[in-house]
Motif scaffolding. Structure first.
Motif, mmCIF file in Angstrom:
data_model
loop_
_atom_site.group_PDB
_atom_site.id
_atom_site.type_symbol
_atom_site.label_atom_id
_atom_site.label_comp_id
_atom_site.label_asym_id
_atom_site.label_seq_id
_atom_site.Cartn_x
_atom_site.Cartn_y
_atom_site.Cartn_z
ATOM 1 N N LYS A 138 -32.178 15.600 22.855
ATOM 2 C CA LYS A 138 -32.984 15.410 21.649
ATOM 3 C C LYS A 138 -34.204 14.587 22.015
ATOM 4 O O LYS A 138 -34.097 13.576 22.710
ATOM 5 C CB LYS A 138 -32.175 14.728 20.550
ATOM 6 C CG LYS A 138 -31.058 15.629 20.052
ATOM 7 C CD LYS A 138 -30.361 15.079 18.850
ATOM 8 C CE LYS A 138 -29.266 16.060 18.425
ATOM 9 N NZ LYS A 138 -28.526 15.566 17.289
ATOM 10 N N VAL A 139 -35.355 15.072 21.556
ATOM 11 C CA VAL A 139 -36.617 14.400 21.847
ATOM 12 C C VAL A 139 -37.380 14.180 20.547
ATOM 13 O O VAL A 139 -37.163 14.869 19.546
ATOM 14 C CB VAL A 139 -37.489 15.215 22.825
ATOM 15 C CG1 VAL A 139 -36.815 15.348 24.179
ATOM 16 C CG2 VAL A 139 -37.847 16.574 22.267
ATOM 17 N N LEU A 140 -38.265 13.226 20.590
ATOM 18 C CA LEU A 140 -39.139 12.918 19.464
ATOM 19 C C LEU A 140 -40.561 13.240 19.882
ATOM 20 O O LEU A 140 -41.050 12.702 20.874
ATOM 21 C CB LEU A 140 -39.019 11.435 19.087
ATOM 22 C CG LEU A 140 -39.941 10.931 18.000
ATOM 23 C CD1 LEU A 140 -39.558 11.551 16.655
ATOM 24 C CD2 LEU A 140 -39.876 9.418 17.907
ATOM 25 N N LEU A 141 -41.202 14.153 19.154
ATOM 26 C CA LEU A 141 -42.602 14.466 19.417
ATOM 27 C C LEU A 141 -43.453 13.494 18.623
ATOM 28 O O LEU A 141 -43.179 13.228 17.455
ATOM 29 C CB LEU A 141 -42.919 15.904 19.016
ATOM 30 C CG LEU A 141 -42.217 16.985 19.820
ATOM 31 C CD1 LEU A 141 -42.566 18.358 19.268
ATOM 32 C CD2 LEU A 141 -42.568 16.899 21.293
ATOM 33 N N GLU A 142 -44.494 12.982 19.268
ATOM 34 C CA GLU A 142 -45.348 11.982 18.637
ATOM 35 C C GLU A 142 -46.806 12.418 18.693
ATOM 36 O O GLU A 142 -47.166 13.351 19.412
ATOM 37 C CB GLU A 142 -45.192 10.640 19.346
ATOM 38 C CG GLU A 142 -43.777 10.102 19.294
ATOM 39 C CD GLU A 142 -43.624 8.792 20.043
ATOM 40 O OE1 GLU A 142 -42.887 7.940 19.555
ATOM 41 O OE2 GLU A 142 -44.243 8.643 21.120
ATOM 42 N N VAL A 184 -44.081 12.699 23.996
ATOM 43 C CA VAL A 184 -42.665 13.004 23.803
ATOM 44 C C VAL A 184 -41.861 11.791 24.239
ATOM 45 O O VAL A 184 -42.200 11.130 25.222
ATOM 46 C CB VAL A 184 -42.240 14.275 24.583
ATOM 47 C CG1 VAL A 184 -42.382 14.085 26.077
ATOM 48 C CG2 VAL A 184 -40.827 14.697 24.219
ATOM 49 N N GLN A 185 -40.824 11.501 23.476
ATOM 50 C CA GLN A 185 -39.915 10.402 23.806
ATOM 51 C C GLN A 185 -38.487 10.935 23.835
ATOM 52 O O GLN A 185 -38.094 11.729 22.974
ATOM 53 C CB GLN A 185 -40.010 9.279 22.764
ATOM 54 C CG GLN A 185 -41.367 8.639 22.658
ATOM 55 C CD GLN A 185 -41.781 7.901 23.922
ATOM 56 O OE1 GLN A 185 -40.952 7.347 24.640
ATOM 57 N NE2 GLN A 185 -43.069 7.921 24.203
ATOM 58 N N PHE A 186 -37.723 10.483 24.787
ATOM 59 C CA PHE A 186 -36.297 10.822 24.868
ATOM 60 C C PHE A 186 -35.554 10.098 23.756
ATOM 61 O O PHE A 186 -35.788 8.921 23.520
ATOM 62 C CB PHE A 186 -35.747 10.385 26.229
ATOM 63 C CG PHE A 186 -34.273 10.566 26.366
ATOM 64 C CD1 PHE A 186 -33.740 11.790 26.719
ATOM 65 C CD2 PHE A 186 -33.405 9.505 26.144
ATOM 66 C CE1 PHE A 186 -32.371 11.960 26.858
ATOM 67 C CE2 PHE A 186 -32.039 9.658 26.275
ATOM 68 C CZ PHE A 186 -31.517 10.895 26.628
ATOM 69 N N VAL A 187 -34.664 10.820 23.073
ATOM 70 C CA VAL A 187 -33.839 10.205 22.032
ATOM 71 C C VAL A 187 -32.397 10.097 22.511
ATOM 72 O O VAL A 187 -31.830 9.010 22.557
ATOM 73 C CB VAL A 187 -33.916 10.999 20.701
ATOM 74 C CG1 VAL A 187 -32.969 10.417 19.663
ATOM 75 C CG2 VAL A 187 -35.348 11.017 20.187
ATOM 76 N N GLU A 188 -31.790 11.228 22.869
ATOM 77 C CA GLU A 188 -30.408 11.182 23.358
ATOM 78 C C GLU A 188 -30.036 12.469 24.073
ATOM 79 O O GLU A 188 -30.706 13.492 23.926
ATOM 80 C CB GLU A 188 -29.417 10.914 22.230
ATOM 81 C CG GLU A 188 -29.215 12.069 21.277
ATOM 82 C CD GLU A 188 -28.150 11.798 20.231
ATOM 83 O OE1 GLU A 188 -27.338 10.878 20.389
ATOM 84 O OE2 GLU A 188 -28.133 12.537 19.240
ATOM 85 N N TYR A 189 -28.953 12.388 24.833
ATOM 86 C CA TYR A 189 -28.370 13.549 25.489
ATOM 87 C C TYR A 189 -26.877 13.512 25.205
ATOM 88 O O TYR A 189 -26.201 12.524 25.504
ATOM 89 C CB TYR A 189 -28.608 13.512 27.001
ATOM 90 C CG TYR A 189 -27.863 14.589 27.742
ATOM 91 C CD1 TYR A 189 -28.239 15.918 27.620
ATOM 92 C CD2 TYR A 189 -26.774 14.281 28.544
ATOM 93 C CE1 TYR A 189 -27.550 16.916 28.294
ATOM 94 C CE2 TYR A 189 -26.079 15.268 29.221
ATOM 95 C CZ TYR A 189 -26.476 16.586 29.096
ATOM 96 O OH TYR A 189 -25.791 17.574 29.758
ATOM 97 N N ALA A 190 -26.370 14.583 24.604
ATOM 98 C CA ALA A 190 -24.938 14.671 24.311
ATOM 99 C C ALA A 190 -24.529 16.137 24.231
ATOM 100 O O ALA A 190 -25.247 16.960 23.651
ATOM 101 C CB ALA A 190 -24.606 13.966 23.002
ATOM 102 N N ASP A 191 -23.397 16.457 24.805
ATOM 103 C CA ASP A 191 -22.835 17.810 24.744
ATOM 104 C C ASP A 191 -23.816 18.888 25.176
ATOM 105 O O ASP A 191 -23.890 19.960 24.578
ATOM 106 C CB ASP A 191 -22.315 18.110 23.336
ATOM 107 C CG ASP A 191 -21.238 17.137 22.886
ATOM 108 O OD1 ASP A 191 -20.402 16.758 23.729
ATOM 109 O OD2 ASP A 191 -21.246 16.744 21.710
ATOM 110 N N GLY A 192 -24.622 18.595 26.189
ATOM 111 C CA GLY A 192 -25.553 19.572 26.720
ATOM 112 C C GLY A 192 -26.853 19.708 25.952
ATOM 113 O O GLY A 192 -27.690 20.535 26.281
#
Length: 75
Positions: free
Chosen positions: A34-38, A23-31
């Motif tokens: 978002k993550v990317l599963l690999e 799993v990779q962190f993509v972004e955090y916004a408005d609670g």
């Protein structure tokens, strides 16, 4: 907040990597995180359960301000 979320995800990564995923962190916004599963996680039929039942549950326990965790297909 972003660095704390990334640090928390580092605690989860070994469990996913053990099964050939990641799993990779993509972004955090408005609670919303978002993550990317690999790897094997990306195409796994249980990916949604991993995101909601595993990653989201753990992050919400540590950070009550998180509303949801969503998987994205790419950065």
């Amino acid at each position: 907040m972003t660095e704390q979320i990334k640090s928390a995800l580092e605690q989860i990564r070994p469990f996913l990597q053990r099964d050939g995923g990641d799993v990779q962190f993509v972004e955090y916004a408005d609670g919303i995180v978002k993550v990317l599963l690999e790897g094997h996680c990306a195409g796994c039929p249980h990916a949604q359960a991993t995101v909601k039942g595993g990653i989201e549950t753990m992050l919400k326990e540590q950070f009550p301000e998180i509303v949801a965790v969503e998987a994205v297909n790419q950065y």
